[in-house]
Design an enzyme around this catalytic site. Sequence first.
Site, PDB file in Angstrom:
ATOM      1  N   ASN A   8       0.873  -1.171   0.000  1.00 56.64           N
ATOM      2  CA  ASN A   8       0.000   0.000   0.000  1.00 56.64           C
ATOM      3  C   ASN A   8       0.912   1.225   0.000  1.00 56.64           C
ATOM      4  OD1 ASN A   8      -1.756   2.073   0.493  1.00 56.64           O
ATOM      5  ND2 ASN A   8      -2.340   1.396   2.556  1.00 56.64           N
ATOM      6  N   LYS A  10       0.095   4.250  -0.191  1.00 54.75           N
ATOM      7  CA  LYS A  10      -0.524   5.441   0.416  1.00 54.75           C
ATOM      8  C   LYS A  10      -0.301   6.653  -0.509  1.00 54.75           C
ATOM      9  CE  LYS A  10      -0.034   3.179   4.839  1.00 54.75           C
ATOM     10  NZ  LYS A  10       0.148   3.249   6.295  1.00 54.75           N
ATOM     11  N   HIS A  99      -9.306   1.258   5.225  1.00 56.35           N
ATOM     12  CA  HIS A  99      -8.004   1.391   5.889  1.00 56.35           C
ATOM     13  C   HIS A  99      -8.166   2.313   7.093  1.00 56.35           C
ATOM     14  CE1 HIS A  99      -3.879   2.553   6.686  1.00 56.35           C
ATOM     15  NE2 HIS A  99      -3.526   1.447   6.049  1.00 56.35           N
ATOM     16  N   GLU A 101      -6.511   4.685   8.185  1.00 56.17           N
ATOM     17  CA  GLU A 101      -6.308   6.110   7.897  1.00 56.17           C
ATOM     18  C   GLU A 101      -7.570   6.718   7.288  1.00 56.17           C
ATOM     19  OE1 GLU A 101      -2.680   5.554   5.688  1.00 56.17           O
ATOM     20  OE2 GLU A 101      -1.704   4.927   7.549  1.00 56.17           O
ATOM     21  N   GLU A 169      -5.106  -4.926  10.526  1.00 59.08           N
ATOM     22  CA  GLU A 169      -4.052  -3.952  10.766  1.00 59.08           C
ATOM     23  C   GLU A 169      -4.320  -3.241  12.092  1.00 59.08           C
ATOM     24  OE1 GLU A 169      -2.058  -2.654   6.815  1.00 59.08           O
ATOM     25  OE2 GLU A 169      -3.795  -1.365   7.149  1.00 59.08           O
ATOM     26  N   GLY A 175       2.990   2.024  10.917  1.00 57.29           N
ATOM     27  CA  GLY A 175       4.010   3.062  10.815  1.00 57.29           C
ATOM     28  C   GLY A 175       4.741   3.351  12.116  1.00 57.29           C
ATOM     29  N   SER A 215       3.742  -2.394  10.393  1.00 61.31           N
ATOM     30  CA  SER A 215       5.182  -2.540  10.622  1.00 61.31           C
ATOM     31  C   SER A 215       5.715  -3.911  10.207  1.00 61.31           C
ATOM     32  CB  SER A 215       5.535  -2.232  12.083  1.00 61.31           C
ATOM     33  OG  SER A 215       5.192  -0.885  12.392  1.00 61.31           O
TER      34      SER A 215
HETATM   35  P1  13P Z   1       3.360   0.181   7.720  1.00 61.32           P
HETATM   36  O1  13P Z   1       3.822  -1.098   7.074  1.00 61.32           O
HETATM   37  O2  13P Z   1       4.131   1.379   7.268  1.00 61.32           O
HETATM   38  O3  13P Z   1       3.245   0.054   9.198  1.00 61.32           O
HETATM   39  O4  13P Z   1       1.861   0.469   7.179  1.00 61.32           O
HETATM   40  C1  13P Z   1       0.943  -0.553   7.225  1.00 61.32           C
HETATM   41  C2  13P Z   1      -0.254  -0.141   6.470  1.00 61.32           C
HETATM   42  O5  13P Z   1      -0.972   0.771   6.858  1.00 61.32           O
HETATM   43  C3  13P Z   1      -0.553  -0.840   5.205  1.00 61.32           C
HETATM   44  O6  13P Z   1      -1.832  -0.580   4.764  1.00 61.32           O
END
Ligand code: 13P
Length: 253
Positions: A8, A10, A99, A101, A169, A175, A215
């Site tokens: 992803n 983003k 997601h 976010e 997740e 992150g 992560s």
């Molecule tokens: P990270 O791998 O940067 O923690 O992000 C995970 C994520 O949100 C994938 O959709």
Amino acid sequence: MKTLIAANWKMHGQLAWTEKPAQFRALFPANANANSNDRVDILICPPAHMLQIMVAACAGLDISIGAQNCHDQTSGAYTGEMSAQMVAETGANHVILGHSERRAMFGDRDEVVAAKTSATLKAGLVPIVCVGENRGEREAGQAEEVVGAQLAASIPQHADGVSLVIAYEPVWAIGSGLVPTLEDIAIMHDHIRGCLITRFGAPVADNIQILYGGSLKPGNAKEILALKDVGGGLIGGAGLEMDSLAAIAMAAP
Ligand code: 13P
């Protein structure tokens, strides 16, 4: 079942990144050896402006392209939005929905996620429905309850589970460099599998890939991807560089 390794991106990416799929394949050849594409499906979800050119860049590389969101309506006065049909027109075949976010920053509540998932299925695309508890919910011992409720309300009533991917997740792991213990990941994925079996019955539910995200890195991928109900990974930061994405793909069981 094959392992699905999904990056992803983003809101990261520029047109020069169309070189990345070929770079990836140079590091992780398709159908070449024991560490081959026979066992691993690769998906890259770039920002919307890159969908079509990334589909073209992946021609012949056996890498799929997915979107990170879509609208639940087919067309209309929805400035700035893109429908699932429009995603399909680009040649992409997956859509990440719900997601954390988007849930936190753009109002994608469970009902919205369900409507978008429904539109995605109608457009013939595979939805990747994301669920996950936040830190407070984990600390209060409510993680399984929260994820169960998200699953129940984010998958539309008419879905039959045949074309569906789930991504677990935990919000606090995204992150942050923090990762749940292997035991906690195993417990949650088992719980999710149980919810899916209740909803769709065993034969269908057993074939739904449940991705882990948060992560995920080359250093922890092998042990996480080896867990029984972990069907792959949804990768943020480590999916931006092809050497780390390839290392994660290489770690798939
Ligand atoms: P990270 O791998 O940067 O923690 O992000 C995970 C994520 O949100 C994938 O959709």
